[in-house]
Scaffold this active site. Structure first.
Site, PDB file in Angstrom:
ATOM      1  N   TYR A  34       0.842  -1.202   0.000  1.00 36.17           N
ATOM      2  CA  TYR A  34       0.000   0.000   0.000  1.00 36.17           C
ATOM      3  C   TYR A  34       0.875   1.249   0.000  1.00 36.17           C
ATOM      4  CZ  TYR A  34      -3.857  -3.136   1.205  1.00 36.17           C
ATOM      5  OH  TYR A  34      -4.798  -4.134   1.186  1.00 36.17           O
ATOM      6  N   ASN A  82     -12.291  -0.700  -6.172  1.00 35.38           N
ATOM      7  CA  ASN A  82     -11.889  -1.114  -7.515  1.00 35.38           C
ATOM      8  C   ASN A  82     -13.071  -1.721  -8.270  1.00 35.38           C
ATOM      9  OD1 ASN A  82     -10.668  -2.175  -9.785  1.00 35.38           O
ATOM     10  ND2 ASN A  82      -9.295  -3.541  -8.683  1.00 35.38           N
ATOM     11  N   CYS A 132      -6.043  -5.777  -7.677  1.00 33.89           N
ATOM     12  CA  CYS A 132      -5.937  -5.328  -6.290  1.00 33.89           C
ATOM     13  C   CYS A 132      -5.571  -6.481  -5.354  1.00 33.89           C
ATOM     14  CB  CYS A 132      -7.207  -4.617  -5.843  1.00 33.89           C
ATOM     15  SG  CYS A 132      -8.721  -5.535  -6.091  1.00 33.89           S
ATOM     16  N   HIS A 133      -5.731  -7.723  -5.811  1.00 36.92           N
ATOM     17  CA  HIS A 133      -5.317  -8.870  -4.996  1.00 36.92           C
ATOM     18  C   HIS A 133      -3.799  -8.917  -4.837  1.00 36.92           C
ATOM     19  CE1 HIS A 133      -5.294 -10.364  -9.173  1.00 36.92           C
ATOM     20  NE2 HIS A 133      -4.295 -11.150  -8.785  1.00 36.92           N
ATOM     21  N   GLU A 161      -1.102 -17.336  -9.093  1.00 37.36           N
ATOM     22  CA  GLU A 161       0.009 -16.597  -9.682  1.00 37.36           C
ATOM     23  C   GLU A 161       1.371 -17.008  -9.094  1.00 37.36           C
ATOM     24  OE1 GLU A 161      -0.670 -12.383  -9.779  1.00 37.36           O
ATOM     25  OE2 GLU A 161      -2.690 -12.627 -10.594  1.00 37.36           O
TER      26      GLU A 161
END
Length: 171
Positions: free
Chosen positions: A105, A128, A136-137, A163
């Site tokens: 952040y 979002n 945003c994850h 990912e």
């Protein structure tokens, strides 16, 4: 009155409502069990009439992402459900934090030129309109904790595991 298309995509993290205008993908909603309601709500914010159907390319790309066959979205995006600081943060996130990467952040706040705006960055993540596609994850806390997520922490863990950022859940 102009219209926009919407559909439901069954995903590994639950049903997603996808909405698209002539400019591009405009909204992705988690927990789309009441999709009609969310489509009409998006329509009132956009000043457009929702029409179910379409979104072939968005559905194909997001499905390929969940199948681990796509690491970068090439969909046109319609950013009109966000503005100001939130839009600036989300565009920076989309441009700079790729598949399998994370950012804090505070790091995003520094990228905006306002290093004290970490909480405002959190607010931008929570608002979002294009989660999964605008990732945003991938935003975590300074201590490495995964932080919060509008789709729920299980969904965030699953996306980060997909990912390769986190190990895949055992159960």
């Amino acid at each position: 009155m102009e219209s926009f298309g919407w559909t439901i995509l069954q995903s590994p993290i639950g049903p997603l409502m996808l909405a698209e205008t002539e400019q591009g993908l405009v909204n992705v909603r988690f927990h789309a069990h009441d999709a009609e309601y969310h489509a009409h709500r998006a329509g009132s914010r956009l000043g457009l009439r929702p029409m179910r159907g379409g979104l072939c390319e968005a559905t194909a790309q997001i499905s390929a992402y969940f199948a681990a066959d796509l690491t970068e979205f090439t969909l046109p995006l319609d950013w009109r459900l966000t503005s100001g600081f939130n839009e600036r943060v989300l565009r920076l996130l989309y441009a700079r934090v790729g598949y399998g990467q994370t950012a804090g952040y505070g790091e995003l706040a520094r990228w905006t030129g306002d290093p004290g705006a970490s909480r405002a960055v959190g607010t931008a993540m929570g608002s979002n309109p294009l989660p999964v596609v605008v990732p945003c994850h991938r935003v975590v806390t300074a201590t490495g904790d995964i932080g919060g997520f509008g789709g729920g922490l299980d969904a965030k863990r699953a996306l980060l595991a997909l990912e390769g950022v986190l190990p895949a859940p055992l159960f």
